[in-house]
Design a protein around this motif. Structure first.
Motif, PDB file in Angstrom:
ATOM      1  N   VAL B 190     -11.316  24.352 -23.049  1.00 23.64           N
ATOM      2  CA  VAL B 190     -11.589  23.415 -23.721  1.00 23.64           C
ATOM      3  C   VAL B 190     -10.564  22.246 -23.608  1.00 23.64           C
ATOM      4  CG1 VAL B 190     -11.395  22.683 -26.147  1.00 23.64           C
ATOM      5  CG2 VAL B 190     -12.374  24.941 -25.871  1.00 23.64           C
ATOM      6  N   ALA B 191      -9.302  22.626 -23.528  1.00 20.69           N
ATOM      7  CA  ALA B 191      -8.214  21.469 -22.842  1.00 20.69           C
ATOM      8  C   ALA B 191      -8.769  20.733 -21.880  1.00 20.69           C
ATOM      9  CB  ALA B 191      -6.910  22.100 -22.800  1.00 20.69           C
ATOM     10  N   LEU B 192      -9.268  21.412 -20.737  1.00 16.56           N
ATOM     11  CA  LEU B 192      -9.656  20.776 -19.690  1.00 16.56           C
ATOM     12  C   LEU B 192     -10.531  19.451 -19.799  1.00 16.56           C
ATOM     13  CD1 LEU B 192     -10.698  23.299 -16.827  1.00 16.56           C
ATOM     14  CD2 LEU B 192      -8.603  22.142 -17.170  1.00 16.56           C
ATOM     15  N   ASN B 193     -11.290  19.788 -20.903  1.00 13.07           N
ATOM     16  CA  ASN B 193     -12.354  18.574 -21.256  1.00 13.07           C
ATOM     17  C   ASN B 193     -11.633  17.316 -21.816  1.00 13.07           C
ATOM     18  OD1 ASN B 193     -14.335  20.159 -20.713  1.00 13.07           O
ATOM     19  ND2 ASN B 193     -14.465  20.804 -22.783  1.00 13.07           N
ATOM     20  N   PHE B 194     -10.310  17.800 -22.171  1.00 20.46           N
ATOM     21  CA  PHE B 194      -9.643  16.509 -22.906  1.00 20.46           C
ATOM     22  C   PHE B 194      -8.602  15.883 -21.779  1.00 20.46           C
ATOM     23  CE2 PHE B 194     -11.005  18.837 -26.613  1.00 20.46           C
ATOM     24  CZ  PHE B 194     -11.280  17.638 -27.301  1.00 20.46           C
ATOM     25  N   SER B 195      -8.758  16.509 -20.615  1.00 22.15           N
ATOM     26  CA  SER B 195      -7.596  15.957 -19.523  1.00 22.15           C
ATOM     27  C   SER B 195      -7.683  14.444 -19.501  1.00 22.15           C
ATOM     28  CB  SER B 195      -7.505  16.836 -18.524  1.00 22.15           C
ATOM     29  OG  SER B 195      -8.885  16.729 -17.953  1.00 22.15           O
ATOM     30  N   ALA B 196      -8.871  13.890 -19.166  1.00 24.09           N
ATOM     31  CA  ALA B 196      -8.934  12.535 -19.087  1.00 24.09           C
ATOM     32  C   ALA B 196      -8.540  11.482 -20.198  1.00 24.09           C
ATOM     33  CB  ALA B 196     -10.376  12.266 -18.390  1.00 24.09           C
ATOM     34  N   GLU B 197      -8.587  12.122 -21.427  1.00 22.40           N
ATOM     35  CA  GLU B 197      -8.505  11.257 -22.433  1.00 22.40           C
ATOM     36  C   GLU B 197      -7.020  11.178 -23.001  1.00 22.40           C
ATOM     37  OE1 GLU B 197     -10.685  12.493 -25.907  1.00 22.40           O
ATOM     38  OE2 GLU B 197     -12.475  13.065 -24.651  1.00 22.40           O
ATOM     39  N   THR B 198      -6.616  10.150 -23.846  1.00 22.45           N
ATOM     40  CA  THR B 198      -5.295  10.162 -24.324  1.00 22.45           C
ATOM     41  C   THR B 198      -5.376  10.320 -25.856  1.00 22.45           C
ATOM     42  OG1 THR B 198      -5.620   7.847 -24.398  1.00 22.45           O
ATOM     43  CG2 THR B 198      -4.525   8.463 -22.514  1.00 22.45           C
ATOM     44  N   GLY B 199      -4.626  10.193 -26.553  1.00 24.89           N
ATOM     45  CA  GLY B 199      -4.503  10.316 -27.979  1.00 24.89           C
ATOM     46  C   GLY B 199      -3.839  11.683 -28.292  1.00 24.89           C
ATOM     47  N   TRP B 200      -3.787  12.048 -29.635  1.00 23.93           N
ATOM     48  CA  TRP B 200      -3.163  13.120 -30.244  1.00 23.93           C
ATOM     49  C   TRP B 200      -3.911  14.518 -29.715  1.00 23.93           C
ATOM     50  CZ3 TRP B 200      -5.413  16.729 -33.665  1.00 23.93           C
ATOM     51  CH2 TRP B 200      -6.193  16.292 -34.215  1.00 23.93           C
ATOM     52  N   LYS B 201      -5.121  14.435 -29.898  1.00 24.41           N
ATOM     53  CA  LYS B 201      -5.916  15.581 -29.406  1.00 24.41           C
ATOM     54  C   LYS B 201      -5.621  15.940 -27.987  1.00 24.41           C
ATOM     55  CE  LYS B 201      -9.862  15.899 -31.900  1.00 24.41           C
ATOM     56  NZ  LYS B 201     -11.544  15.439 -32.227  1.00 24.41           N
ATOM     57  N   ALA B 202      -5.759  15.031 -26.957  1.00 21.50           N
ATOM     58  CA  ALA B 202      -5.481  15.336 -25.544  1.00 21.50           C
ATOM     59  C   ALA B 202      -4.059  15.669 -25.493  1.00 21.50           C
ATOM     60  CB  ALA B 202      -5.671  14.015 -24.721  1.00 21.50           C
ATOM     61  N   GLN B 203      -3.122  15.093 -26.229  1.00 21.57           N
ATOM     62  CA  GLN B 203      -1.662  15.344 -26.068  1.00 21.57           C
ATOM     63  C   GLN B 203      -1.605  17.184 -26.402  1.00 21.57           C
ATOM     64  OE1 GLN B 203       1.815  13.866 -26.209  1.00 21.57           O
ATOM     65  NE2 GLN B 203       0.271  12.341 -24.824  1.00 21.57           N
ATOM     66  N   MET B 204      -2.196  17.291 -27.596  1.00 27.50           N
ATOM     67  CA  MET B 204      -1.975  18.690 -28.059  1.00 27.50           C
ATOM     68  C   MET B 204      -2.670  19.842 -27.017  1.00 27.50           C
ATOM     69  SD  MET B 204      -3.452  20.333 -31.508  1.00 27.50           S
ATOM     70  CE  MET B 204      -4.796  20.774 -30.862  1.00 27.50           C
ATOM     71  N   TYR B 205      -3.707  19.408 -26.679  1.00 22.25           N
ATOM     72  CA  TYR B 205      -4.447  20.406 -25.827  1.00 22.25           C
ATOM     73  C   TYR B 205      -3.674  20.493 -24.540  1.00 22.25           C
ATOM     74  CZ  TYR B 205      -8.487  21.498 -28.719  1.00 22.25           C
ATOM     75  OH  TYR B 205      -9.106  21.851 -29.558  1.00 22.25           O
ATOM     76  N   ALA B 206      -2.879  19.427 -24.162  1.00 19.09           N
ATOM     77  CA  ALA B 206      -2.177  19.362 -22.642  1.00 19.09           C
ATOM     78  C   ALA B 206      -1.267  20.498 -22.770  1.00 19.09           C
ATOM     79  CB  ALA B 206      -1.787  17.790 -22.604  1.00 19.09           C
ATOM     80  N   GLN B 207      -0.622  20.478 -23.983  1.00 19.24           N
ATOM     81  CA  GLN B 207       0.540  21.564 -24.178  1.00 19.24           C
ATOM     82  C   GLN B 207      -0.201  22.992 -24.110  1.00 19.24           C
ATOM     83  OE1 GLN B 207       3.445  20.416 -24.028  1.00 19.24           O
ATOM     84  NE2 GLN B 207       2.670  18.486 -24.128  1.00 19.24           N
ATOM     85  N   LEU B 208      -1.525  23.164 -24.718  1.00 17.51           N
ATOM     86  CA  LEU B 208      -2.091  24.564 -24.686  1.00 17.51           C
ATOM     87  C   LEU B 208      -2.583  24.860 -23.483  1.00 17.51           C
ATOM     88  CD1 LEU B 208      -3.480  24.341 -28.443  1.00 17.51           C
ATOM     89  CD2 LEU B 208      -1.152  25.369 -27.637  1.00 17.51           C
ATOM     90  N   GLY B 209      -2.963  23.966 -22.454  1.00 15.34           N
ATOM     91  CA  GLY B 209      -3.898  24.296 -21.502  1.00 15.34           C
ATOM     92  C   GLY B 209      -2.797  25.226 -20.513  1.00 15.34           C
ATOM     93  N   MET B 210      -3.329  26.320 -20.337  1.00 18.44           N
ATOM     94  CA  MET B 210      -2.721  27.167 -19.536  1.00 18.44           C
ATOM     95  C   MET B 210      -3.155  27.081 -17.982  1.00 18.44           C
ATOM     96  SD  MET B 210      -2.379  30.815 -21.540  1.00 18.44           S
ATOM     97  CE  MET B 210      -3.985  31.029 -21.513  1.00 18.44           C
ATOM     98  N   LEU B 211      -4.463  26.483 -17.964  1.00 21.20           N
ATOM     99  CA  LEU B 211      -4.827  26.441 -16.572  1.00 21.20           C
ATOM    100  C   LEU B 211      -4.124  25.508 -15.651  1.00 21.20           C
ATOM    101  CD1 LEU B 211      -8.721  26.196 -17.731  1.00 21.20           C
ATOM    102  CD2 LEU B 211      -7.248  28.304 -16.690  1.00 21.20           C
TER     103      LEU B 211
END
Lengths: 320, 251
Positions: B190-211
Motif C-alpha cells: 500500500v505504501a508504494l502507492n503513496f510514494s509519489a505523493e506528499t502529505g502526512w499519509k505519504a510520510q506515514m507510509y514511507a516509514q512503514l514501507g518495508m519494500l
C-alpha cells in the motif's frame, strides 16, 4: 530467621472463573518431613503444587517456602526447589545426560559442580546404561527416574512431586517408591497422589484433600489410631456358643459382641472393646484357662482407605 | 544471572538440530535461495547491469518469500511446544526470569535464522568470482544487505515468538505469525502507492514501507530511521511476548 518452616501455607484460596479449586487451605511442613497430599482426582492437589512452586499465583492467602514468598521472591524459591510436575514433562528429543546437564546448568550450577552432580544422580537413579539414549525412547519407568534426577540435580531443600508413580507398572512402582523413600533422609518431600498405599508406604504425614479443602492432617499412625478406636477384634474358638456369649456379657471391657457359628465346630466372635482396652492377651488367657482351641485372633486395623472413604464421604459429617 | 540465559540459548539452538525440523527448514530455504540464484544468473546473463548483485537478488522477490515463510516455521515451536508438552512448567519453575526465557528463545531463533541465510553468501561469492568486477559486490553493500536481512528477520522472528506464546498449538502459532507477517508486507505494498505523493499519509507510509527500506539496504544505503523502526518494533513484540508469558501470573 530462626529456621523457618519449609512450607507454610496460610488461608490459600484459588478461584477460577467458574469454580473454586482450593479453598482456605492452611498447612505447614517442617524440614525433613515427607508429606503426602492425598485426594481423589480434581481435589486440588496439582493446583496447590503449582501455587507452591510459583507457577501460578494464588487468588488469596500466602505461601512461603523456606521463608520466601513464592510470588514476590519466586527466584529464591526456585533455587531451593526441585519440582516434578504431573505427567513428568521432559524434552523427549534430548539425551538423558544432555538433559540433566542442561537442567543443572539452568539451575545455576557451575560447570565443575554440574559434572559432579550429574554424575551423582545418574548413578543414584541407575541411569548409567541409558545416559546416551534419547529420553523419548525410554520406558516410562526410566523417564520417571530422569524426572526425579532432574528434580534432585541441584540438591534442593524441598522436593515437590506431583503424582510421581502415575502410569508405572508394579515393578517400576516399587523402584520409584524406594527411590522416594531414600530421598526422605536428606530432603523435605511433598508428594501428591490418589493412590492410598503409596502414602502409607512412603509418607510420615498425610493431608487429605477433598473438593479443595483439607479434611484431615496427621501422621499415618495417628489417623489409623483415631479410626482404630472403633476397630474390632476377631477371635475364633472351638467352644459352645452359649458359653461364649455368657463370657462376653460378663466381661466389662467388651462393649459389644457378635457371636456366630463358623465352619466346623468353631465359633466366630467379633468384639468391640471399650476405648483404650486391648483384649487380645486376655482372650488368649481365657482360651488357655478354659481349654478352648483358639485358631484366630486378630485386630482389624482401619486402613488409610477406610479413613479416606470416611472423610471424603459426600454428606458432611463431624468426623475429624 | 547470565548463565541461565546462555544455557537456554544453547538448548533452543540445538533443539533445531535434534529433530528433523531444523534440517527441513534449512533445506527449504536453500531451495528458495538456489531458485533466487538461478533467476539472478538469468538476469545477469540477459542484460548488462550496473546494480550490485545484492540489489539484483532483492529484485527477484525471493527475499520476501523466505522471510515471510521461514520466520513462522522457525519460531512456531518456541513456546507452543513447551506449553503443549508441559515442559513449560519445569522451565518456568527453574530459577530463570520470564524475560530471560523470552530473550533466550528469541536469540536462539535469530541465530538459526541467520544460519539459514548463510548459503546466500556463497551464491554471491560465486558470482563475484566469475564476474571479475569488484563493483559487483563490495564489503559495504554486503554488510548493509545482511543488516537489512537481520533487522527484518528480527522483527519477523519476534512476531513469531509472540504468536507462539499465545497458544499451545504449533500450527496456530505458525498461522498467526504468518498472518501478522503478510499483513505487514501488504501495508508495504500500500505504501508504494503513496510514494509519489506528499502529505502526512505519504510520510506515514514511507516509514512503514518495508519494500523500499529493504531496497535501500540492498543498495548499500543505511538510513537510521528504518534501523530504529525495526529495532523498536522488535522490542515491542518481545515486550508483548513477555507480557503473554507473564499473564499466567495474573489469572
Amino acid at each position: 530467621m530462626a529456621d523457618p518452616m519449609m512450607i507454610e501455607v496460610k488461608q490459600l484460596t484459588k478461584r477460577y472463573a467458574r469454580h473454586v479449586a482450593v479453598e482456605e487451605v492452611s498447612f505447614s511442613v517442617q524440614r525433613g518431613e515427607i508429606v503426602g497430599l492425598l485426594g481423589p482426582n480434581g481435589a486440588g492437589k496439582s493446583t496447590i503444587m503449582r501455587i507452591l512452586t510459583g507457577y501460578i499465583p494464588a487468588t488469596s492467602g500466602t505461601v512461603r517456602v523456606a521463608g520466601f514468598d513464592v510470588f514476590s521472591q519466586a527466584q529464591e524459591v526456585h533455587r531451593r526447589l526441585g519440582y516434578m510436575p504431573e505427567n513428568n514433562p521432559l524434552y523427549r528429543d534430548m539425551r538423558v545426560g544432555e538433559y540433566l546437564w542442561h537442567r543443572a546448568r539452568l539451575k545455576g550450577l557451575t560447570r565443575a559442580r554440574c559434572r559432579e552432580r550429574v554424575g551423582d544422580v545418574i548413578e543414584q537413579f541407575g541411569l548409567a546404561d541409558v545416559a546416551r539414549r534419547l529420553i523419548g525412547h525410554l520406558s516410562k519407568g526410566y523417564q520417571q527416574r530422569v524426572g526425579l534426577a532432574d528434580a534432585l540435580v541441584h540438591e534442593p531443600e524441598l522436593i515437590v512431586l506431583d503424582e510421581p508413580t502415575l502410569g508405572l507398572d508394579p515393578n517400576q512402582l516399587r523402584t520409584v517408591r524406594q527411590l522416594i523413600r531414600d530421598l526422605a533422609r536428606h530432603h523435605t518431600v511433598l508428594i501428591s497422589t490418589h493412590i492410598l498405599p503409596e502414602v502409607e508406604i512412603t509418607c510420615t504425614r498425610v493431608l487429605i484433600l477433598h473438593l479443595g479443602r483439607i479434611l484431615a492432617a496427621d501422621t499415618v499412625e495417628n489417623l489409623q489410631h483415631r479410626a482404630g478406636k472403633r476397630g474390632q477384634i476377631v477371635a475364633e474358638f472351638q467352644a459352645p456358643l452359649q458359653e461364649l456369649k455368657a463370657v462376653w456379657d460378663e466381661w466389662p471391657e467388651v462393649e459389644h459382641a457378635d457371636v456366630v457359628p463358623a465352619d466346623g465346630s468353631y465359633v466366630r466372635c467379633s468384639l468391640t472393646a471399650r476405648p483404650g482396652a486391648d483384649l487380645r492377651p486376655a482372650i488368649f488367657l481365657l482360651a488357655v484357662r478354659r481349654g478352648w482351641p483358639l485358631r484366630e485372633l486378630t485386630r482389624t486395623r482401619h486402613s488409610l482407605e477406610d479413613i479416606f472413604v470416611r472423610v471424603t464421604r459426600p454428606e458432611p459429617e463431624e468426623e475429624t | 544471572m547470565m548463565g541461565g540465559y546462555w544455557t537456554l540459548v544453547r538448548r533452543e539452538l540445538s533443539a533445531y538440530f535434534y529433530s528433523w525440523t531444523g534440517y527441513v527448514i534449512i533445506a527449504a530455504v536453500l531451495f528458495l535461495l538456489g531458485s533466487s540464484f538461478a533467476s539472478l544468473l538469468l538476469v545477469l546473463n540477459t542484460r548488462p547491469t550496473d546494480l550490485p548483485i545484492t540489489e539484483v537478488f532483492y529484485g527477484t522477490y525471493y527475499f520476501w518469500l523466505i522471510l515471510v515463510m521461514a520466520a513462522p516455521v522457525i519460531t512456531m515451536r518456541s513456546f507452543a511446544l513447551e506449553k503443549y508438552s508441559g515442559t513449560f512448567e519445569t522451565l518456568m519453575t527453574a530459577p530463570v526470569s520470564d524475560g530471560q526465557v523470552v530473550l533466550a528463545k528469541f536469540t536462539g531463533a535469530m541465530l538459526f535464522y541467520t544460519v539459514t541465510w548463510l548459503p546466500l553468501l556463497g551464491c554471491w561469492m560465486v558470482v563475484r568470482y566469475f564476474s571479475r568486477d569488484p563493483a559487483v559486490l563490495d564489503a559495504g553493500t554486503l554488510a548493509s544487505t545482511y543488516l537489512g536481512i537481520l533487522l527484518l528477520g528480527a522483527l519477523y522472528v519476534s512476531m513469531g515468538c509472540f504468536a507462539s506464546a499465545l497458544t499451545r498449538s504449533q500450527i496456530i502459532a505458525a498461522m498467526t505469525s504468518l498472518a501478522l507477517g503478510i499483513t505487514l508486507l501488504l501495508v508495504s505494498f500500500v505504501a508504494l502507492n503513496f510514494s509519489a505523493e506528499t502529505g502526512w499519509k505519504a510520510q506515514m507510509y514511507a516509514q512503514l514501507g518495508m519494500l523500499e527500506q529493504m531496497q535501500d539496504f540492498a543498495r548499500g544505503v543505511v538510513d537510521t530511521r528504518p534501523v530504529v523502526y525495526y529495532l523498536s518494533l522488535t522490542a515491542l513484540f518481545l515486550y508483548l511476548t513477555c507480557k503473554v508469558v507473564e499473564c499466567r501470573r495474573w489469572k
